[in-house]
Motif scaffolding. Structure first.
Motif, short mmCIF file in Angstrom:
data_model
loop_
_atom_site.label_atom_id
_atom_site.label_comp_id
_atom_site.label_asym_id
_atom_site.label_seq_id
_atom_site.Cartn_x
_atom_site.Cartn_y
_atom_site.Cartn_z
N THR A 1 -36.76 -26.87 -20.79
CA THR A 1 -37.74 -27.92 -21.09
C THR A 1 -37.68 -29.01 -20.02
O THR A 1 -38.73 -29.50 -19.58
N ALA A 2 -36.49 -29.37 -19.60
CA ALA A 2 -36.35 -30.39 -18.56
C ALA A 2 -37.05 -29.95 -17.27
O ALA A 2 -37.70 -30.76 -16.60
N ALA A 3 -36.94 -28.67 -16.93
CA ALA A 3 -37.60 -28.16 -15.73
C ALA A 3 -39.12 -28.26 -15.86
O ALA A 3 -39.82 -28.67 -14.92
N ALA A 4 -39.65 -27.91 -17.04
CA ALA A 4 -41.09 -28.00 -17.26
C ALA A 4 -41.58 -29.44 -17.18
O ALA A 4 -42.61 -29.72 -16.56
N LEU A 5 -40.84 -30.36 -17.77
CA LEU A 5 -41.23 -31.77 -17.73
C LEU A 5 -41.16 -32.31 -16.31
O LEU A 5 -42.06 -33.05 -15.87
N GLY A 6 -40.12 -31.96 -15.58
CA GLY A 6 -39.99 -32.40 -14.19
C GLY A 6 -41.15 -31.89 -13.34
O GLY A 6 -41.72 -32.63 -12.53
N PHE A 7 -41.50 -30.63 -13.54
CA PHE A 7 -42.63 -30.03 -12.81
C PHE A 7 -43.93 -30.75 -13.17
O PHE A 7 -44.72 -31.09 -12.28
N ALA A 8 -44.15 -30.98 -14.45
CA ALA A 8 -45.37 -31.66 -14.89
C ALA A 8 -45.50 -33.03 -14.25
O ALA A 8 -46.57 -33.41 -13.75
N LEU A 9 -44.41 -33.77 -14.24
CA LEU A 9 -44.47 -35.11 -13.67
C LEU A 9 -44.65 -35.08 -12.16
O LEU A 9 -45.35 -35.92 -11.59
N ASP B 1 -43.02 -25.02 -2.49
CA ASP B 1 -42.64 -23.71 -3.03
C ASP B 1 -41.42 -23.83 -3.94
O ASP B 1 -41.34 -23.15 -4.97
N ALA B 2 -40.50 -24.69 -3.56
CA ALA B 2 -39.26 -24.86 -4.33
C ALA B 2 -39.53 -25.33 -5.75
O ALA B 2 -38.75 -25.00 -6.67
N GLU B 3 -40.60 -26.08 -5.96
CA GLU B 3 -40.92 -26.58 -7.31
C GLU B 3 -41.30 -25.42 -8.23
O GLU B 3 -40.89 -25.38 -9.38
N VAL B 4 -42.08 -24.50 -7.72
CA VAL B 4 -42.46 -23.33 -8.51
C VAL B 4 -41.25 -22.43 -8.71
O VAL B 4 -41.02 -21.93 -9.82
N GLN B 5 -40.47 -22.27 -7.68
CA GLN B 5 -39.27 -21.43 -7.79
C GLN B 5 -38.29 -22.00 -8.81
O GLN B 5 -37.64 -21.24 -9.55
N ALA B 6 -38.20 -23.31 -8.89
CA ALA B 6 -37.29 -23.94 -9.87
C ALA B 6 -37.70 -23.58 -11.29
O ALA B 6 -36.84 -23.37 -12.16
N LEU B 7 -39.00 -23.48 -11.55
CA LEU B 7 -39.46 -23.07 -12.88
C LEU B 7 -39.10 -21.61 -13.14
O LEU B 7 -38.69 -21.27 -14.25
N ARG B 8 -39.26 -20.77 -12.14
CA ARG B 8 -38.87 -19.36 -12.31
C ARG B 8 -37.38 -19.27 -12.60
O ARG B 8 -36.96 -18.51 -13.49
N THR B 9 -36.59 -20.03 -11.88
CA THR B 9 -35.14 -20.04 -12.08
C THR B 9 -34.79 -20.51 -13.49
O THR B 9 -33.84 -20.02 -14.10
N ALA B 10 -35.58 -21.45 -14.01
CA ALA B 10 -35.35 -21.97 -15.37
C ALA B 10 -35.75 -20.97 -16.45
O ALA B 10 -35.44 -21.18 -17.62
N GLY B 11 -36.48 -19.90 -16.07
CA GLY B 11 -36.83 -18.87 -17.04
C GLY B 11 -38.31 -18.73 -17.33
O GLY B 11 -38.69 -17.97 -18.23
N PHE B 12 -39.16 -19.43 -16.60
CA PHE B 12 -40.60 -19.30 -16.80
C PHE B 12 -41.15 -18.20 -15.88
O PHE B 12 -40.73 -18.10 -14.73
#
Length: 182
Positions: A112-120, A131-142
């Motif tokens: 959830t923290a990753a999703a909120l960080g990405f949204a903001l 690219d790293a922002e999208v990859q961070a979401l993948r790493t978080a499980g999305f």
């Protein structure tokens, strides 16, 4: 506070907005002021309501959608959307503490923290992410579909934030304080 556009109900709305207002009334048991403002344009109202419906049947859970909404609303200083989505989040079973944390862009669980960080970051950087922002979401499980849905939630919330702020829509949900300006 006086709205800058008329707040329509079923009797005053353009004819092509009436059926959608009926659906909104049925879903909420009332017609929130933000929808009443958007009802000035049948096309805008139909689009907004359809987006809520589509995302409500998406893969991102409603609880996460509400948390994204309060984070985006606070960042955009939208008191209306902050109040509405805090109430909807609590109705969906999220604690007041967890909604306040989401408002600040924080969450106890990493996903959830990753999703909120990405949204903001999407809001702050106007969609210009690395690219790293999208990859961070993948790493978080999305997966990629969920990542696109997160962006869709942000985009829908930008629309509702702008409607509520630009048109000075009176808050008709229990008020929630915005965080101090960043």
């Amino acid at each position: 506070m006086t709205a800058r556009v008329p707040l329509h109900d079923r009797t005053s709305a353009p004819i092509d907005s009436k059926a959608v207002l009926d659906q909104i009334q049925g879903a909420f048991g009332a017609t929130p002021n933000m929808f009443r403002a958007v009802a000035n344009s049948p096309a805008a109202l139909t689009s907004m309501w359809a987006a809520f419906g589509a995302l409500g049947h998406g893969r991102i859970p409603a609880v996460l959608g509400e948390k994204i909404a309060v984070a985006v609303a606070d960042r955009n200083r939208c008191e209306y959307c902050l109040a509405a989505h805090t109430a909807l989040g609590k109705k969906a079973g999220v604690s007041g503490h967890d909604m306040a944390e989401a408002q600040a862009g924080r969450a106890a669980d990493a996903k959830t923290a990753a999703a909120l960080g990405f949204a903001l970051k999407l809001v702050e950087q106007r969609g210009r992410i690395a690219d790293a922002e999208v990859q961070a979401l993948r790493t978080a499980g999305f997966d990629d579909g969920e990542i696109v849905e997160i962006l869709a939630h942000v985009a829908l919330n930008l629309f509702t934030n702008y409607v509520s702020v630009a048109f000075n829509v009176p808050v008709d949900f229990p008020g929630v304080k915005l965080l101090a300006a960043a």
